[in-house]
Design a protein around this motif. Sequence first.
Motif, PDB file in Angstrom:
ATOM      1  N   VAL B  64       0.880  -1.179   0.000  1.00 14.56           N
ATOM      2  CA  VAL B  64       0.000   0.000   0.000  1.00 14.56           C
ATOM      3  C   VAL B  64       0.912   1.222   0.000  1.00 14.56           C
ATOM      4  N   SER B  65       0.934   1.948  -1.098  1.00 12.77           N
ATOM      5  CA  SER B  65       1.979   2.964  -1.258  1.00 12.77           C
ATOM      6  C   SER B  65       1.618   4.332  -0.666  1.00 12.77           C
ATOM      7  N   ASP B  66       0.415   4.483  -0.116  1.00 12.24           N
ATOM      8  CA  ASP B  66       0.032   5.805   0.435  1.00 12.24           C
ATOM      9  C   ASP B  66       0.898   6.164   1.638  1.00 12.24           C
ATOM     10  N   GLY B  67       1.405   7.375   1.665  1.00 15.39           N
ATOM     11  CA  GLY B  67       2.133   7.857   2.839  1.00 15.39           C
ATOM     12  C   GLY B  67       3.594   7.445   2.840  1.00 15.39           C
ATOM     13  N   GLU B  68       4.372   8.144   3.685  1.00 18.38           N
ATOM     14  CA  GLU B  68       5.800   7.846   3.810  1.00 18.38           C
ATOM     15  C   GLU B  68       6.080   7.114   5.115  1.00 18.38           C
ATOM     16  N   GLU B  69       5.795   7.812   6.211  1.00 20.19           N
ATOM     17  CA  GLU B  69       6.009   7.226   7.528  1.00 20.19           C
ATOM     18  C   GLU B  69       4.665   6.763   8.099  1.00 20.19           C
ATOM     19  N   PHE B  70       4.757   6.084   9.242  1.00 14.83           N
ATOM     20  CA  PHE B  70       3.560   5.600   9.906  1.00 14.83           C
ATOM     21  C   PHE B  70       2.587   6.745  10.218  1.00 14.83           C
ATOM     22  N   HIS B  72      -1.386   6.583  11.895  1.00 13.59           N
ATOM     23  CA  HIS B  72      -2.336   5.555  12.325  1.00 13.59           C
ATOM     24  C   HIS B  72      -3.624   5.557  11.509  1.00 13.59           C
ATOM     25  N   GLY B  73      -3.982   6.723  10.968  1.00 17.59           N
ATOM     26  CA  GLY B  73      -5.196   6.780  10.142  1.00 17.59           C
ATOM     27  C   GLY B  73      -5.025   5.991   8.854  1.00 17.59           C
ATOM     28  N   VAL B  74      -3.870   6.167   8.203  1.00 18.93           N
ATOM     29  CA  VAL B  74      -3.599   5.437   6.966  1.00 18.93           C
ATOM     30  C   VAL B  74      -3.535   3.932   7.240  1.00 18.93           C
ATOM     31  N   TYR B  75      -2.841   3.566   8.314  1.00 15.62           N
ATOM     32  CA  TYR B  75      -2.711   2.139   8.655  1.00 15.62           C
ATOM     33  C   TYR B  75      -4.074   1.534   8.996  1.00 15.62           C
ATOM     34  N   THR B  80      -8.066  -2.174   7.399  1.00 10.87           N
ATOM     35  CA  THR B  80      -9.495  -2.481   7.364  1.00 10.87           C
ATOM     36  C   THR B  80      -9.930  -2.874   5.951  1.00 10.87           C
ATOM     37  N   GLN B  81      -9.419  -2.142   4.969  1.00  8.43           N
ATOM     38  CA  GLN B  81      -9.798  -2.454   3.578  1.00  8.43           C
ATOM     39  C   GLN B  81      -9.186  -3.780   3.124  1.00  8.43           C
ATOM     40  N   LEU B  82      -7.969  -4.060   3.562  1.00 10.65           N
ATOM     41  CA  LEU B  82      -7.363  -5.354   3.243  1.00 10.65           C
ATOM     42  C   LEU B  82      -8.169  -6.491   3.869  1.00 10.65           C
ATOM     43  N   TYR B  83      -8.646  -6.246   5.080  1.00 14.31           N
ATOM     44  CA  TYR B  83      -9.472  -7.267   5.752  1.00 14.31           C
ATOM     45  C   TYR B  83     -10.746  -7.527   4.948  1.00 14.31           C
ATOM     46  N   ASP B  84     -11.377  -6.453   4.513  1.00  9.58           N
ATOM     47  CA  ASP B  84     -12.611  -6.605   3.732  1.00  9.58           C
ATOM     48  C   ASP B  84     -12.346  -7.357   2.431  1.00  9.58           C
ATOM     49  N   GLU B  85     -11.199  -7.081   1.832  1.00  8.23           N
ATOM     50  CA  GLU B  85     -10.859  -7.691   0.554  1.00  8.23           C
ATOM     51  C   GLU B  85     -10.469  -9.166   0.717  1.00  8.23           C
ATOM     52  N   LEU B  86      -9.632  -9.457   1.715  1.00  6.50           N
ATOM     53  CA  LEU B  86      -9.032 -10.793   1.841  1.00  6.50           C
ATOM     54  C   LEU B  86      -9.822 -11.716   2.768  1.00  6.50           C
ATOM     55  N   ALA B  87     -10.662 -11.152   3.618  1.00  4.35           N
ATOM     56  CA  ALA B  87     -11.436 -11.925   4.597  1.00  4.35           C
ATOM     57  C   ALA B  87     -10.592 -12.961   5.336  1.00  4.35           C
ATOM     58  N   PRO B  88      -9.499 -12.540   5.955  1.00  3.35           N
ATOM     59  CA  PRO B  88      -8.683 -13.496   6.721  1.00  3.35           C
ATOM     60  C   PRO B  88      -9.378 -13.853   8.025  1.00  3.35           C
ATOM     61  N   GLN B  89      -8.927 -14.964   8.620  1.00  2.00           N
ATOM     62  CA  GLN B  89      -9.480 -15.323   9.923  1.00  2.00           C
ATOM     63  C   GLN B  89      -8.796 -14.491  11.028  1.00  2.00           C
ATOM     64  N   ILE B 176      -7.780   5.865   0.623  1.00  2.00           N
ATOM     65  CA  ILE B 176      -7.528   6.571   1.889  1.00  2.00           C
ATOM     66  C   ILE B 176      -8.309   7.889   1.916  1.00  2.00           C
ATOM     67  N   ASP B 177      -9.166   8.015   2.914  1.00  2.00           N
ATOM     68  CA  ASP B 177      -9.953   9.240   3.085  1.00  2.00           C
ATOM     69  C   ASP B 177      -9.111  10.260   3.865  1.00  2.00           C
ATOM     70  N   GLU B 178      -8.536  11.208   3.133  1.00  2.00           N
ATOM     71  CA  GLU B 178      -7.619  12.187   3.742  1.00  2.00           C
ATOM     72  C   GLU B 178      -8.323  13.026   4.818  1.00  2.00           C
ATOM     73  N   ASP B 179      -9.600  13.278   4.620  1.00  2.00           N
ATOM     74  CA  ASP B 179     -10.337  14.098   5.579  1.00  2.00           C
ATOM     75  C   ASP B 179     -10.463  13.411   6.937  1.00  2.00           C
ATOM     76  N   ASP B 180     -10.277  12.098   6.917  1.00  2.00           N
ATOM     77  CA  ASP B 180     -10.444  11.337   8.142  1.00  2.00           C
ATOM     78  C   ASP B 180      -9.112  11.168   8.887  1.00  2.00           C
ATOM     79  N   LEU B 181      -8.051  11.790   8.364  1.00  2.00           N
ATOM     80  CA  LEU B 181      -6.750  11.685   9.042  1.00  2.00           C
ATOM     81  C   LEU B 181      -6.617  12.844  10.012  1.00  2.00           C
ATOM     82  N   GLY B 182      -6.891  12.577  11.269  1.00  2.00           N
ATOM     83  CA  GLY B 182      -6.923  13.653  12.259  1.00  2.00           C
ATOM     84  C   GLY B 182      -5.601  13.887  12.952  1.00  2.00           C
ATOM     85  N   SER B 183      -4.574  13.181  12.531  1.00  2.00           N
ATOM     86  CA  SER B 183      -3.276  13.463  13.136  1.00  2.00           C
ATOM     87  C   SER B 183      -2.206  13.535  12.059  1.00  2.00           C
ATOM     88  N   THR B 184      -1.214  14.370  12.310  1.00  2.00           N
ATOM     89  CA  THR B 184      -0.155  14.629  11.346  1.00  2.00           C
ATOM     90  C   THR B 184       1.189  14.424  12.013  1.00  2.00           C
TER      91      THR B 184
END
Lengths: 263, 317
Positions: B64-70, B72-75, B80-89, B176-184
């Motif tokens: 997932v290439s969005d962002g440079e450093e950690f 928490h909003g991006v992660y 969550t989207q990977l979970y929806d896509e892959l449906a892991p246990q 990634i919903d940028e508006d939902d990233l409340g920390s920088t």
Amino acid sequence: MKILVTVKEVATVEDEFEIEGTAIADQYLGEDLNEWDDYAIEEAVQLQENGVADEVVTVTIGPEDCEQTIRQALAKGADRAIRVWDDALEGVDLLDVGAKRSILQEVIAAEDPDLVLTGVQSGDDSWGATGVSLAEELDYEWAAVVNHLEHDLDDGIAAVRRELEGGVEELTDVELPAVLSIQTGINEPRYASLRGIRQAQRKPLDVQTLGDLGVDESAVEGAVTLTDMYEPESESDVTVWEGSADETASELGELLRDKGVAP
Amino acid sequence: MSDVLAITDHRRGELRDVSYEIITAGRELADETGGDLHLAVISGTVDDFAEKLDREGVDAIHTVSDGEEFNHGVYTQATTQLYDELAPQYVLIPNSVNGLDYAPAVANGLDLPIVTDVVGVETDGETLTATREMYGGKVETTNDLEGPAVVTIRSAEWPQAEGTGDASIESFDADIDEDDLGSTVNGFEEVAGGDVDISEADVLVSVGRGIEEEDNIPIIEELADALDATVSSSRPIVDNGWLPKNRQVGQSGKVVTPDVYIAIGISGAVQHVAGMKGSDTIVAINTDPNAPIMDIADYAIHDDLFDVVPALTEEFQ
């Protein structure tokens, strides 16, 4: 600005103890205010003294026995306390993250604070996840493992430092309202003054049941079940030096000479 | 619903060791569920990271290439989207400072249970049994849960995966919903610098909570002088401001590997041990014979440090 601090009375264990079922036998347990929460309380009280916060409220989940511990926060300067307890919580040996979140979210929703401070973790079961879980649930922003907070919160931003591994700190701006989990060392927690202790006895301590909060009793069961507790097998192959301090010191001296590192 | 998704950890251009350890933990779990092990690497130079992470046992790597450093909003959003896509246990996340900054949000958002800081984990395909410590490592517990879950794993509990794998490497297009990233994240600062580098010392005289008060620190300094050694400490001493940050050994301080490490009044919390267990010889001076430090000590003195330390200083004066 209103600040809510989550506090917990944690169990402490003596050096020698016995396990009964999935718990340590009562006679080996003591109680203390969770160390991390002590720093969270101090940070909130300092924000109040600096004129940033108008009110500091603490919340805990715990039986009546823990009131003395909770009053420590009032003695240090918090204005009032909320204690949540219910028959449904008696005898529950594990409140998992989801269960704690379901209870605390109702308190936070009712109090509507601008800032919630939690400890990074509790000293007894160390889940370290309730704060961030609460933030996600309540649509607050958050930051975990905060070891510095700028006390200028006027523009709706908390400038924090997060303590990463290896002596590195991350400088982060967090939009309010937010939940911050507070790391030890962020400040120097005060001792309660005698005057503070006297005043604390008169400060409001409001007891609420799950019913009062509108939390369904089934929430406390959680998804995680504690199934066993045991002492880990020691992997120790330590050589213990016995004798007087002079004797053991001379054993250690000899080791250092053997290793070629003695001066 | 039998796959395992493990999220890796990196900082400032480097994958952290736990990223290779989580492959081992994830592979063990995927063998038990009979599923595949998916890794995800989020933000930064993901293609380079993916190549390094392609070790034995990995079935697929999602970049997932969005962002440079950690952040928490991006992660949180990407996981969550990977979970929806892959449906892991199971979703495995490092129990690092950053892991704890998003794993609970992922779990809560997906309405999954979370078990943190596990030192062991197994499943029969339905019930997950996680082993955790309580009371600072005095006891271990087993914790059961049914169905899918988020699990954070303690670092240095699993060996790092080795070898070269044969994973499919795929770019995952997270929304990634940028508006939902409340920390920088504005930057980083190294805070353990200064005149002394404890990681260079041959002998460390390390002091912990057992010293009781600041006024007692000089007996440690006198011993270090007599031994021509360097003073270090556990976390509470630095938290109290009795010694500067550059003296702190442990997870949030320095990792040290001296010839001899003398732990004085240090109980040996896991965060401390992480910073000194590689020392050649470990000597513990502690009144509690059951302190966790004894598990890794080579030599021990179960006696009062206020008796032993002055005696040792005298030995070398």
